[in-house]
Write an enzyme that holds these catalytic residues in place. Sequence first.
Site, PDB file in Angstrom:
ATOM      1  CB  SER A   1     -14.048  -4.348  -0.196  1.00  0.00           C
ATOM      2  OG  SER A   1     -12.852  -3.807  -0.710  1.00  0.00           O
ATOM      3  N   PRO A   2     -15.889  -4.250   3.076  1.00  0.00           N
ATOM      4  CG  PRO A   2     -15.941  -3.596   5.320  1.00  0.00           C
ATOM      5  CD  PRO A   2     -15.017  -3.707   4.139  1.00  0.00           C
TER       6      PRO A   2
ATOM      7  CG  HIS B   1      -1.644  -8.707   0.103  1.00  0.00           C
ATOM      8  ND1 HIS B   1      -1.187  -7.422  -0.008  1.00  0.00           N
ATOM      9  CD2 HIS B   1      -2.991  -8.612   0.025  1.00  0.00           C
ATOM     10  CE1 HIS B   1      -2.195  -6.586  -0.136  1.00  0.00           C
ATOM     11  NE2 HIS B   1      -3.300  -7.294  -0.126  1.00  0.00           N
TER      12      HIS B   1
ATOM     13  N   GLY C   1     -18.587  -2.707  -0.027  1.00  0.00           N
ATOM     14  CA  GLY C   1     -18.586  -2.712  -1.486  1.00  0.00           C
ATOM     15  C   GLY C   1     -17.815  -1.575  -2.115  1.00  0.00           C
ATOM     16  NE  ARG C   2     -12.593  -3.057  -4.452  1.00  0.00           N
ATOM     17  CZ  ARG C   2     -12.891  -4.344  -4.583  1.00  0.00           C
ATOM     18  NH1 ARG C   2     -14.105  -4.703  -4.946  1.00  0.00           N
ATOM     19  NH2 ARG C   2     -11.985  -5.275  -4.360  1.00  0.00           N
ATOM     20  N   GLY C   3     -17.423   1.313  -1.106  1.00  0.00           N
ATOM     21  CA  GLY C   3     -18.170   2.557  -0.960  1.00  0.00           C
ATOM     22  C   GLY C   3     -19.566   2.540  -1.532  1.00  0.00           C
TER      23      GLY C   3
ATOM     24  CE1 TYR D   1      -3.152  -2.932   0.386  1.00  0.00           C
ATOM     25  CE2 TYR D   1      -3.355  -2.479   2.720  1.00  0.00           C
ATOM     26  CZ  TYR D   1      -3.693  -3.230   1.615  1.00  0.00           C
ATOM     27  OH  TYR D   1      -4.582  -4.271   1.746  1.00  0.00           O
TER      28      TYR D   1
END
Length: 332
Positions: free
Chosen positions: A206-207, A127, A209-211, A58
Amino acid sequence: MKNRILGADGPQVSALGLGCMGMSEFYSVTPESESESISVLHRALDLGVTFLDTADMYGKGENEKLVGRALSGGRRDQVVLATKFAIHRDPETDARVIRNDPAYIRSAVDASLARLGVDHIDLYYMHRRNPDVPVEESVGAMADLVRAGKVRYLGLSEVNAETLRAAHAVHPITALQSEYSLFTRDIEAEVLPAARGLGIGIVPYSPVGRGLLTGAITSLEGLAADDFRRTNPRFADGNLEANLKLVAELRAVAAESGHTPVQLALAWLLAQGPDIVPIPGTKRIKYLEENCAAADVELTPEQLARIEAAIPASAVSGARYAPDSARHVETR
């Protein structure tokens, strides 16, 4: 903040962790991002969030440095600190290669320890998996790190049930990090039952849904030019409109319940079992506080049924990754 035990014999962590990836890359970073992110990290600790998630890739290592700076000054012992290795990025071309070989693992952990400014990593994930390297060989090298005191617990990310079982036979795996949300339920068929049978905790990334599940995204117009979601299939023309119709249904349930859509999405995940510890990411304190409040939302069976009816598992449009990224995710 409520707490949960991560895995059968793992550490106690907050029911919701904090994903730090977007603080350094992928979701647009501005000159103000670092100071804002450190404020978010400190506020998270004040709210009882004790589970922080980063990775060496990252921001090409900058995210680990950021997290390390936030924890300096006596706050290291307040958290279970997780990071990851395996995605090697060429410093010149940014080409990515998956490295699971023992020599790389040994060098990667030392580099992460130095960037984080700590003497041990609480949870160390592989990862992504390189199928050319036997997972037993990789996990054997990771187990050596535990014996050396550099790492406390081991984790894997985005692997299938077969890999999970093979890895766990070498050394106990504490956590599996995979994408999991109302929009992505792939792991429910085989991976989730396998993990539960082995006593492995589930860490959904991403819980929301990426926003998308926040209800705040209505088009691509509000996304920065360098936001990676502009290349994500679920945000592509046609798919985005179809997915936003599903979110509208969730918004309707949220309006009746008195909670926000993101709180319902997170509460739904938490309700899937006590072994679930989502790691929503944010760079804003107001969103952090909204996310944390979801840990106190107790959904009734009727509400859970309405949420699942609003977003059926098979109704989401578009793949979760573009082909180049999808090839590094093990098939179910």
